[in-house]
Scaffold this active site. Structure first.
Site, mmCIF file in Angstrom:
data_model
loop_
_atom_site.group_PDB
_atom_site.id
_atom_site.type_symbol
_atom_site.label_atom_id
_atom_site.label_comp_id
_atom_site.label_asym_id
_atom_site.label_seq_id
_atom_site.Cartn_x
_atom_site.Cartn_y
_atom_site.Cartn_z
ATOM 1 N N HIS A 124 0.734 -1.300 -0.128
ATOM 2 C CA HIS A 124 -0.027 -0.019 -0.052
ATOM 3 C C HIS A 124 0.755 1.131 0.164
ATOM 4 O O HIS A 124 2.000 1.310 0.474
ATOM 5 C CB HIS A 124 -0.808 0.153 1.564
ATOM 6 N N CYS A 125 0.143 2.382 -0.272
ATOM 7 C CA CYS A 125 0.950 3.725 -0.147
ATOM 8 C C CYS A 125 -0.062 4.481 0.534
ATOM 9 O O CYS A 125 -0.282 4.054 1.825
ATOM 10 C CB CYS A 125 1.192 4.336 -1.566
ATOM 11 N N ALA A 126 -0.468 5.649 0.308
ATOM 12 C CA ALA A 126 -1.716 6.336 1.217
ATOM 13 C C ALA A 126 -2.814 6.023 0.588
ATOM 14 O O ALA A 126 -3.863 5.481 1.693
ATOM 15 C CB ALA A 126 -1.514 7.724 0.555
#
Length: 233
Positions: free
Chosen positions: A132-134
Protein backbone atom coordinates in the site's frame (compact mmCIF):
# COMPACT_ATOMS: atom_id res chain seq x y z
CA UNK A 1 -14.15 -14.43 5.16
CA UNK A 2 -15.03 -10.87 4.24
CA UNK A 3 -17.50 -10.20 1.49
CA UNK A 4 -16.81 -8.69 -1.88
CA UNK A 5 -18.19 -5.23 -2.53
CA UNK A 6 -20.94 -4.96 -5.15
CA UNK A 7 -19.85 -8.20 -6.77
CA UNK A 8 -16.45 -6.70 -7.68
CA UNK A 9 -12.98 -7.87 -6.64
CA UNK A 10 -12.89 -5.29 -3.86
CA UNK A 11 -12.90 -6.70 -0.33
CA UNK A 12 -14.82 -5.13 2.55
CA UNK A 13 -12.80 -4.68 5.73
CA UNK A 14 -13.70 -1.90 8.21
CA UNK A 15 -11.29 1.04 8.02
CA UNK A 16 -9.38 -0.27 5.01
CA UNK A 17 -10.07 1.17 1.57
CA UNK A 18 -9.31 -0.09 -1.89
CA UNK A 19 -8.44 -3.64 -0.84
CA UNK A 20 -8.28 -6.59 -3.21
CA UNK A 21 -6.49 -9.86 -3.80
CA UNK A 22 -4.29 -9.88 -6.91
CA UNK A 23 -4.85 -13.61 -7.21
CA UNK A 24 -6.93 -14.66 -10.18
CA UNK A 25 -5.40 -12.06 -12.49
CA UNK A 26 -3.74 -14.10 -15.21
CA UNK A 27 -2.21 -17.08 -13.46
CA UNK A 28 -1.45 -15.25 -10.19
CA UNK A 29 -2.09 -17.48 -7.19
CA UNK A 30 -4.83 -16.25 -4.83
CA UNK A 31 -4.23 -15.45 -1.19
CA UNK A 32 -0.58 -14.40 -1.54
CA UNK A 33 -0.55 -10.75 -2.54
CA UNK A 34 -2.99 -7.96 -1.71
CA UNK A 35 -3.11 -4.22 -2.38
CA UNK A 36 -4.95 -1.47 -0.51
CA UNK A 37 -4.82 2.02 0.91
CA UNK A 38 -3.05 2.78 4.18
CA UNK A 39 -3.84 1.13 7.52
CA UNK A 40 -3.99 4.47 9.35
CA UNK A 41 -7.72 4.17 10.05
CA UNK A 42 -7.80 0.42 10.72
CA UNK A 43 -9.90 -0.30 13.84
CA UNK A 44 -9.53 -3.41 16.00
CA UNK A 45 -12.53 -4.94 14.25
CA UNK A 46 -10.87 -4.40 10.88
CA UNK A 47 -7.62 -5.88 12.16
CA UNK A 48 -9.45 -9.02 13.28
CA UNK A 49 -10.95 -9.44 9.82
CA UNK A 50 -7.63 -8.65 8.14
CA UNK A 51 -5.94 -11.31 10.30
CA UNK A 52 -7.98 -13.94 8.43
CA UNK A 53 -5.84 -13.24 5.37
CA UNK A 54 -2.83 -14.62 7.25
CA UNK A 55 -0.69 -11.60 6.38
CA UNK A 56 2.99 -11.76 7.27
CA UNK A 57 4.35 -8.63 5.54
CA UNK A 58 3.09 -5.12 4.84
CA UNK A 59 5.01 -3.18 2.17
CA UNK A 60 4.47 0.55 2.74
CA UNK A 61 5.52 2.71 -0.21
CA UNK A 62 5.06 6.05 1.57
CA UNK A 63 7.77 8.54 2.57
CA UNK A 64 9.23 8.76 6.07
CA UNK A 65 7.33 11.95 6.91
CA UNK A 66 4.07 10.27 5.93
CA UNK A 67 4.83 7.34 8.23
CA UNK A 68 5.60 9.66 11.14
CA UNK A 69 2.53 11.85 10.61
CA UNK A 70 0.11 8.99 9.93
CA UNK A 71 1.52 5.59 10.96
CA UNK A 72 -0.19 2.35 10.08
CA UNK A 73 -2.31 0.82 12.82
CA UNK A 74 -1.81 -2.94 12.99
CA UNK A 75 -3.10 -3.53 16.55
CA UNK A 76 -2.03 -7.06 17.47
CA UNK A 77 -1.49 -8.29 13.94
CA UNK A 78 1.73 -10.30 13.75
CA UNK A 79 3.14 -8.68 10.60
CA UNK A 80 6.48 -7.25 9.52
CA UNK A 81 6.25 -3.62 8.37
CA UNK A 82 8.68 -2.83 5.54
CA UNK A 83 9.07 0.68 4.13
CA UNK A 84 10.07 1.31 0.51
CA UNK A 85 9.64 5.04 -0.25
CA UNK A 86 8.91 5.39 -3.95
CA UNK A 87 8.94 9.18 -4.37
CA UNK A 88 12.39 10.80 -4.81
CA UNK A 89 13.73 12.63 -1.76
CA UNK A 90 15.90 15.14 -3.63
CA UNK A 91 13.27 17.86 -3.97
CA UNK A 92 12.33 16.97 -7.54
CA UNK A 93 8.85 15.95 -6.41
CA UNK A 94 6.22 18.24 -4.90
CA UNK A 95 2.48 17.60 -4.38
CA UNK A 96 1.47 20.09 -7.07
CA UNK A 97 3.27 18.21 -9.84
CA UNK A 98 0.87 17.05 -12.60
CA UNK A 99 0.09 13.31 -12.35
CA UNK A 100 1.74 12.40 -15.65
CA UNK A 101 4.94 14.15 -14.57
CA UNK A 102 4.81 12.43 -11.19
CA UNK A 103 4.45 9.03 -12.84
CA UNK A 104 7.34 9.74 -15.20
CA UNK A 105 9.49 10.91 -12.29
CA UNK A 106 8.72 7.77 -10.32
CA UNK A 107 9.55 5.47 -13.22
CA UNK A 108 12.81 7.37 -13.84
CA UNK A 109 14.00 7.27 -10.22
CA UNK A 110 12.33 4.44 -8.30
CA UNK A 111 13.68 1.42 -10.17
CA UNK A 112 15.99 0.31 -7.32
CA UNK A 113 13.18 0.80 -4.78
CA UNK A 114 10.76 -1.28 -6.84
CA UNK A 115 13.39 -4.02 -7.07
CA UNK A 116 13.99 -3.94 -3.31
CA UNK A 117 10.26 -4.23 -2.64
CA UNK A 118 9.88 -7.18 -5.01
CA UNK A 119 12.95 -8.82 -3.49
CA UNK A 120 11.31 -8.56 -0.07
CA UNK A 121 8.52 -10.83 -1.30
CA UNK A 122 11.08 -13.60 -1.81
CA UNK A 123 12.27 -13.63 1.79
CA UNK A 124 11.32 -16.65 3.93
CA UNK A 125 7.79 -16.39 5.36
CA UNK A 126 7.17 -13.06 3.60
CA UNK A 127 3.86 -14.15 2.11
CA UNK A 128 1.00 -13.41 2.19
CA UNK A 129 1.86 -9.74 1.77
CA UNK A 130 -0.05 -6.48 1.47
CA UNK A 131 1.32 -3.52 -0.49
CA UNK A 132 0.00 0.00 0.00
CA UNK A 133 0.86 3.69 -0.16
CA UNK A 134 -1.58 6.39 1.00
CA UNK A 135 -4.71 5.67 -1.01
CA UNK A 136 -3.32 2.56 -2.70
CA UNK A 137 -3.60 3.83 -6.25
CA UNK A 138 -0.59 5.61 -7.76
CA UNK A 139 2.61 4.36 -6.12
CA UNK A 140 0.96 1.04 -5.34
CA UNK A 141 -0.53 0.93 -8.83
CA UNK A 142 2.85 1.31 -10.50
CA UNK A 143 4.57 -1.37 -8.42
CA UNK A 144 1.66 -3.76 -8.86
CA UNK A 145 1.55 -3.15 -12.62
CA UNK A 146 5.26 -3.96 -12.91
CA UNK A 147 4.83 -7.16 -10.93
CA UNK A 148 1.72 -8.27 -12.80
CA UNK A 149 3.39 -7.75 -16.17
CA UNK A 150 6.42 -9.66 -14.90
CA UNK A 151 4.03 -12.49 -14.01
CA UNK A 152 2.51 -12.51 -17.48
CA UNK A 153 -0.88 -11.02 -16.64
CA UNK A 154 -2.61 -9.71 -19.81
CA UNK A 155 -2.39 -5.92 -20.27
CA UNK A 156 -6.16 -5.46 -20.19
CA UNK A 157 -6.33 -7.11 -16.75
CA UNK A 158 -3.47 -4.98 -15.44
CA UNK A 159 -5.24 -1.84 -16.61
CA UNK A 160 -8.59 -2.98 -15.19
CA UNK A 161 -6.99 -3.60 -11.79
CA UNK A 162 -5.45 -0.13 -11.87
CA UNK A 163 -8.77 1.50 -12.74
CA UNK A 164 -10.58 -0.48 -10.05
CA UNK A 165 -9.09 2.00 -7.57
CA UNK A 166 -11.58 4.59 -8.81
CA UNK A 167 -14.32 2.38 -7.39
CA UNK A 168 -12.28 1.39 -4.36
CA UNK A 169 -11.74 5.04 -3.44
CA UNK A 170 -15.31 6.07 -4.14
CA UNK A 171 -14.40 8.61 -6.81
CA UNK A 172 -16.50 7.28 -9.68
CA UNK A 173 -18.83 10.25 -9.17
CA UNK A 174 -16.14 12.90 -8.66
CA UNK A 175 -13.26 14.05 -6.41
CA UNK A 176 -13.16 13.22 -2.68
CA UNK A 177 -11.29 15.44 -0.13
CA UNK A 178 -8.48 14.16 2.11
CA UNK A 179 -5.89 15.71 4.44
CA UNK A 180 -2.21 15.22 3.56
CA UNK A 181 0.60 14.78 6.17
CA UNK A 182 1.08 18.57 6.26
CA UNK A 183 -2.57 19.07 7.20
CA UNK A 184 -3.51 20.44 3.80
CA UNK A 185 -6.87 19.44 2.34
CA UNK A 186 -6.45 17.94 -1.11
CA UNK A 187 -8.70 15.98 -3.42
CA UNK A 188 -8.54 12.43 -4.72
CA UNK A 189 -9.66 12.54 -8.34
CA UNK A 190 -10.54 9.69 -10.70
CA UNK A 191 -7.64 8.52 -12.85
CA UNK A 192 -7.57 7.59 -16.51
CA UNK A 193 -5.81 4.56 -17.89
CA UNK A 194 -3.46 6.72 -19.97
CA UNK A 195 -1.50 7.51 -16.82
CA UNK A 196 -0.50 3.90 -16.31
CA UNK A 197 -0.05 2.99 -19.96
CA UNK A 198 2.09 6.09 -20.49
CA UNK A 199 4.35 5.17 -17.57
CA UNK A 200 4.78 1.61 -18.80
CA UNK A 201 5.43 2.78 -22.36
CA UNK A 202 8.11 5.09 -21.01
CA UNK A 203 10.14 2.26 -19.52
CA UNK A 204 9.60 0.00 -22.53
CA UNK A 205 11.02 2.70 -24.77
CA UNK A 206 14.12 2.89 -22.58
CA UNK A 207 14.56 -0.73 -21.47
CA UNK A 208 12.61 -2.79 -23.98
CA UNK A 209 10.33 -4.39 -21.41
CA UNK A 210 9.33 -4.37 -17.76
CA UNK A 211 11.67 -7.29 -17.23
CA UNK A 212 14.52 -5.29 -18.79
CA UNK A 213 13.70 -2.30 -16.59
CA UNK A 214 13.81 -4.36 -13.39
CA UNK A 215 16.96 -6.24 -14.40
CA UNK A 216 18.65 -2.92 -15.23
CA UNK A 217 17.90 -1.74 -11.68
CA UNK A 218 19.32 -4.76 -9.90
CA UNK A 219 16.81 -7.60 -10.07
CA UNK A 220 18.63 -10.89 -10.61
CA UNK A 221 17.53 -13.50 -13.12
CA UNK A 222 17.15 -16.00 -10.28
CA UNK A 223 14.90 -13.55 -8.42
CA UNK A 224 12.80 -12.99 -11.51
CA UNK A 225 12.28 -16.74 -11.83
CA UNK A 226 11.66 -16.98 -8.09
CA UNK A 227 8.84 -14.44 -8.24
CA UNK A 228 7.21 -16.29 -11.11
CA UNK A 229 7.58 -19.67 -9.44
CA UNK A 230 6.21 -18.39 -6.13
CA UNK A 231 3.33 -16.20 -7.28
CA UNK A 232 2.02 -18.04 -10.37
CA UNK A 233 -0.06 -21.20 -10.39
Amino acid sequence: MDEHLSGSRLLAIPGLRNLRDLGGLGAVRPGLLYRSGWLVDLPEEGARVLAKLGLRTVLDLRDADELVAQPDRTHDLNVDLANFPVLPQDGSYHPGLPPEETYALIMDTAGPVFVAALRRLLEPRALPALVHCAIGRDRTGLLVALLLELLGVPPEQILADYLLSNEGLGVLDGPVPYVDPQGVTRYTKPVMGELLTGALDRIRERHGSVEGYLLAHGLKEAELHGLRATLRE
